[in-house]
Design a protein around this motif. Structure first.
Motif, PDB file in Angstrom:
ATOM      1  N   TYR A 206      65.446  45.229  56.954  1.00  0.00           N
ATOM      2  CA  TYR A 206      64.872  46.183  57.895  1.00  0.00           C
ATOM      3  C   TYR A 206      63.345  46.062  57.872  1.00  0.00           C
ATOM      4  CZ  TYR A 206      63.427  49.219  54.019  1.00  0.00           C
ATOM      5  OH  TYR A 206      62.817  49.727  52.891  1.00  0.00           O
ATOM      6  N   GLU A 207      62.734  46.556  58.928  1.00  0.00           N
ATOM      7  CA  GLU A 207      61.277  46.481  59.045  1.00  0.00           C
ATOM      8  C   GLU A 207      60.655  47.754  58.466  1.00  0.00           C
ATOM      9  OE1 GLU A 207      58.805  44.742  62.573  1.00  0.00           O
ATOM     10  OE2 GLU A 207      59.104  46.885  62.948  1.00  0.00           O
ATOM     11  N   HIS A 208      59.846  47.573  57.443  1.00  0.00           N
ATOM     12  CA  HIS A 208      59.166  48.709  56.814  1.00  0.00           C
ATOM     13  C   HIS A 208      57.729  48.781  57.327  1.00  0.00           C
ATOM     14  CE1 HIS A 208      57.799  51.553  53.783  1.00  0.00           C
ATOM     15  NE2 HIS A 208      56.793  50.737  53.537  1.00  0.00           N
ATOM     16  N   VAL A 209      57.296  49.979  57.724  1.00  0.00           N
ATOM     17  CA  VAL A 209      55.924  50.208  58.204  1.00  0.00           C
ATOM     18  C   VAL A 209      55.193  51.076  57.178  1.00  0.00           C
ATOM     19  CG1 VAL A 209      54.459  51.113  60.034  1.00  0.00           C
ATOM     20  CG2 VAL A 209      56.689  50.089  60.604  1.00  0.00           C
ATOM     21  N   PHE A 210      54.062  50.573  56.681  1.00  0.00           N
ATOM     22  CA  PHE A 210      53.276  51.347  55.712  1.00  0.00           C
ATOM     23  C   PHE A 210      52.634  52.538  56.422  1.00  0.00           C
ATOM     24  CE2 PHE A 210      53.658  47.243  53.709  1.00  0.00           C
ATOM     25  CZ  PHE A 210      53.801  47.556  52.350  1.00  0.00           C
ATOM     26  N   LYS A 211      52.783  53.701  55.825  1.00  0.00           N
ATOM     27  CA  LYS A 211      52.296  54.941  56.425  1.00  0.00           C
ATOM     28  C   LYS A 211      50.847  55.247  56.071  1.00  0.00           C
ATOM     29  CE  LYS A 211      56.379  55.960  58.125  1.00  0.00           C
ATOM     30  NZ  LYS A 211      56.650  55.928  59.574  1.00  0.00           N
ATOM     31  N   SER A 212      50.400  54.770  54.906  1.00  0.00           N
ATOM     32  CA  SER A 212      49.051  55.117  54.451  1.00  0.00           C
ATOM     33  C   SER A 212      48.492  54.010  53.571  1.00  0.00           C
ATOM     34  CB  SER A 212      49.083  56.445  53.673  1.00  0.00           C
ATOM     35  OG  SER A 212      49.934  56.334  52.549  1.00  0.00           O
ATOM     36  N   GLY A 213      47.265  54.217  53.092  1.00  0.00           N
ATOM     37  CA  GLY A 213      46.634  53.234  52.222  1.00  0.00           C
ATOM     38  C   GLY A 213      46.022  52.085  52.975  1.00  0.00           C
ATOM     39  N   LYS A 214      45.588  51.085  52.230  1.00  0.00           N
ATOM     40  CA  LYS A 214      44.911  49.941  52.837  1.00  0.00           C
ATOM     41  C   LYS A 214      45.801  49.192  53.824  1.00  0.00           C
ATOM     42  CE  LYS A 214      41.783  49.076  48.936  1.00  0.00           C
ATOM     43  NZ  LYS A 214      41.343  48.077  47.919  1.00  0.00           N
ATOM     44  N   ARG A 215      47.106  49.291  53.628  1.00  0.00           N
ATOM     45  CA  ARG A 215      48.017  48.535  54.504  1.00  0.00           C
ATOM     46  C   ARG A 215      48.635  49.412  55.591  1.00  0.00           C
ATOM     47  NH1 ARG A 215      52.097  44.814  51.268  1.00  0.00           N
ATOM     48  NH2 ARG A 215      52.299  43.996  53.405  1.00  0.00           N
ATOM     49  N   ALA A 216      48.076  50.589  55.805  1.00  0.00           N
ATOM     50  CA  ALA A 216      48.618  51.509  56.827  1.00  0.00           C
ATOM     51  C   ALA A 216      48.765  50.791  58.172  1.00  0.00           C
ATOM     52  CB  ALA A 216      47.715  52.720  56.976  1.00  0.00           C
ATOM     53  N   GLY A 217      49.957  50.928  58.730  1.00  0.00           N
ATOM     54  CA  GLY A 217      50.238  50.306  60.013  1.00  0.00           C
ATOM     55  C   GLY A 217      50.812  48.906  59.924  1.00  0.00           C
ATOM     56  N   GLU A 218      50.668  48.277  58.740  1.00  0.00           N
ATOM     57  CA  GLU A 218      51.230  46.932  58.577  1.00  0.00           C
ATOM     58  C   GLU A 218      52.755  47.013  58.444  1.00  0.00           C
ATOM     59  OE1 GLU A 218      49.556  44.525  55.546  1.00  0.00           O
ATOM     60  OE2 GLU A 218      47.471  45.021  56.049  1.00  0.00           O
ATOM     61  N   LYS A 219      53.389  45.884  58.746  1.00  0.00           N
ATOM     62  CA  LYS A 219      54.848  45.820  58.679  1.00  0.00           C
ATOM     63  C   LYS A 219      55.271  44.690  57.734  1.00  0.00           C
ATOM     64  CE  LYS A 219      55.249  47.265  63.524  1.00  0.00           C
ATOM     65  NZ  LYS A 219      55.746  46.878  64.876  1.00  0.00           N
ATOM     66  N   GLU A 220      56.401  44.898  57.050  1.00  0.00           N
ATOM     67  CA  GLU A 220      56.990  43.831  56.251  1.00  0.00           C
ATOM     68  C   GLU A 220      58.513  44.029  56.211  1.00  0.00           C
ATOM     69  OE1 GLU A 220      55.490  43.941  52.272  1.00  0.00           O
ATOM     70  OE2 GLU A 220      56.907  45.488  51.626  1.00  0.00           O
ATOM     71  N   MET A 221      59.227  42.930  55.997  1.00  0.00           N
ATOM     72  CA  MET A 221      60.680  42.997  55.953  1.00  0.00           C
ATOM     73  C   MET A 221      61.133  43.296  54.521  1.00  0.00           C
ATOM     74  SD  MET A 221      61.422  42.642  59.057  1.00  0.00           S
ATOM     75  CE  MET A 221      63.209  42.671  58.862  1.00  0.00           C
ATOM     76  N   ARG A 222      62.050  44.244  54.401  1.00  0.00           N
ATOM     77  CA  ARG A 222      62.605  44.620  53.102  1.00  0.00           C
ATOM     78  C   ARG A 222      64.129  44.626  53.180  1.00  0.00           C
ATOM     79  NH1 ARG A 222      58.915  49.616  50.676  1.00  0.00           N
ATOM     80  NH2 ARG A 222      56.945  48.448  50.545  1.00  0.00           N
ATOM     81  N   TRP A 223      64.754  44.842  52.013  1.00  0.00           N
ATOM     82  CA  TRP A 223      66.214  44.909  51.941  1.00  0.00           C
ATOM     83  C   TRP A 223      66.634  46.308  51.506  1.00  0.00           C
ATOM     84  CZ3 TRP A 223      69.280  40.835  53.354  1.00  0.00           C
ATOM     85  CH2 TRP A 223      68.659  39.565  53.444  1.00  0.00           C
ATOM     86  N   ARG A 224      67.752  46.777  52.041  1.00  0.00           N
ATOM     87  CA  ARG A 224      68.310  48.057  51.616  1.00  0.00           C
ATOM     88  C   ARG A 224      69.836  47.968  51.666  1.00  0.00           C
ATOM     89  NH1 ARG A 224      66.352  51.375  57.011  1.00  0.00           N
ATOM     90  NH2 ARG A 224      67.727  50.321  58.514  1.00  0.00           N
TER      91      ARG A 224
END
Length: 283
Positions: A206-224
């Motif tokens: 699934y696509e994870h979107v960072f909500k805060s911090g230096k990477r806020a708004g960035e996306k990365e693929m994760r597993w769940r």
């Protein structure tokens, strides 16, 4: 009911010819392995008498592997790590003696394991006997039948279908490096076995979107984890997560399978089971 033992003669021949082998120093200082055939033959007979007594069997049927092997059609590395030079010198003579002295089953394309599995689960073969598989190979526990391990059991015991199927699932995932198939990367026997304690699940990306911090708004693929319909979907998701393919699962599952009655066509010398179907119908 009378008992019949289906014995892994490959193992008996190897074990007894190894036990009777010793190093011999030639006159020129060269050392060579040495064995007396009569000692090997005597050891085989004594071993079989012991097993027959322990199981109460009335009949002995030995099983020997064919020279060819159906598993190589799925994976050419299967048992490719076995050193042909590291075999007892009297092994061939031991197998020839067994084939001559005892009632022996050998089927084209099949290992002794498969021969035991097929005949032990065939209701029409020797129906008046309780058929007991005799081997030290843990893989044979995939067969829902009576079993006896002379090196670990006090008496014969019966494997049920549920536990037999569970072991197949474990082997399809974990593989067996001693037999030359790796299974799923990063999955061992313990991990695979623990999966059977709970309902099946799959790994999904699934696509994870960072909500805060230096990477806020960035996306990365994760597993769940997500619910799975069956054990096939679960096994496949582990292979895919490890960067492997569905073919990898199908091939590892194929070579892991110890054949049962109805899973081999003796006319075509082809297997008739399907790894996906076997895992889908697991209870």
């Amino acid at each position: 009911m009378k008992s019949l033992i289906l014995v892994d003669a490959d193992w008996i021949a190897f074990q007894m010819s190894s036990a009777c082998q010793f190093p011999f120093r030639c006159h020129d200082g060269v050392w060579m392995p040495f064995a007396k055939e009569d000692d090997v033959f005597k050891a085989i007979d004594e071993r079989m008498e012991y097993i027959k007594e322990q199981t109460g069997a009335k009949k002995i049927v030995m099983t020997l592997s064919s020279t060819d092997n159906w598993r190589h059609r799925f994976m050419d590395t299967y048992k490719g790590n076995r050193d042909p030079m590291n075999r007892p010198v009297a092994l061939k003579a031991a197998k020839q003696y067994i084939a001559k002295k005892y009632t022996t089953l050998t089927e084209p394309g099949l290992e002794a394991d498969d021969v035991m599995g097929i005949y032990a689960t065939d209701p029409n073969w020797m129906p008046s006997y309780r058929k007991i598989i005799v081997t030290i190979d843990k893989d044979l526990k995939q067969i829902p039948a009576w079993h006896y391990n002379p090196e670990g059991d006090f008496e014969p015991w019966k494997q049920d279908t549920h536990d037999a199927d569970a072991l197949f699932f474990v082997q399809a995932l974990a593989g067996d490096m001693t037999d030359g198939y790796s299974g799923c990367k990063g999955i061992g026997v313990d991990t695979a076995a623990k999966l059977l304690d709970d309902e099946p699940f799959v790994w999904e990306r699934y696509e994870h979107v960072f909500k805060s911090g230096k990477r806020a708004g960035e996306k990365e693929m994760r597993w769940r984890k997500a619910p799975a319909e069956n054990r096939y979907e679960q096994a496949l998701s582990f292979y895919l997560k490890a960067g492997m393919t569905e073919d990898d699962l199908m091939n590892n599952g194929a070579v892991a399978r110890i054949l049962r009655h109805g899973e081999f066509d003796f006319k075509t010398n082809q297997t008739t089971f399907n790894t996906r179907e076997l895992l889908e119908v697991m209870k």
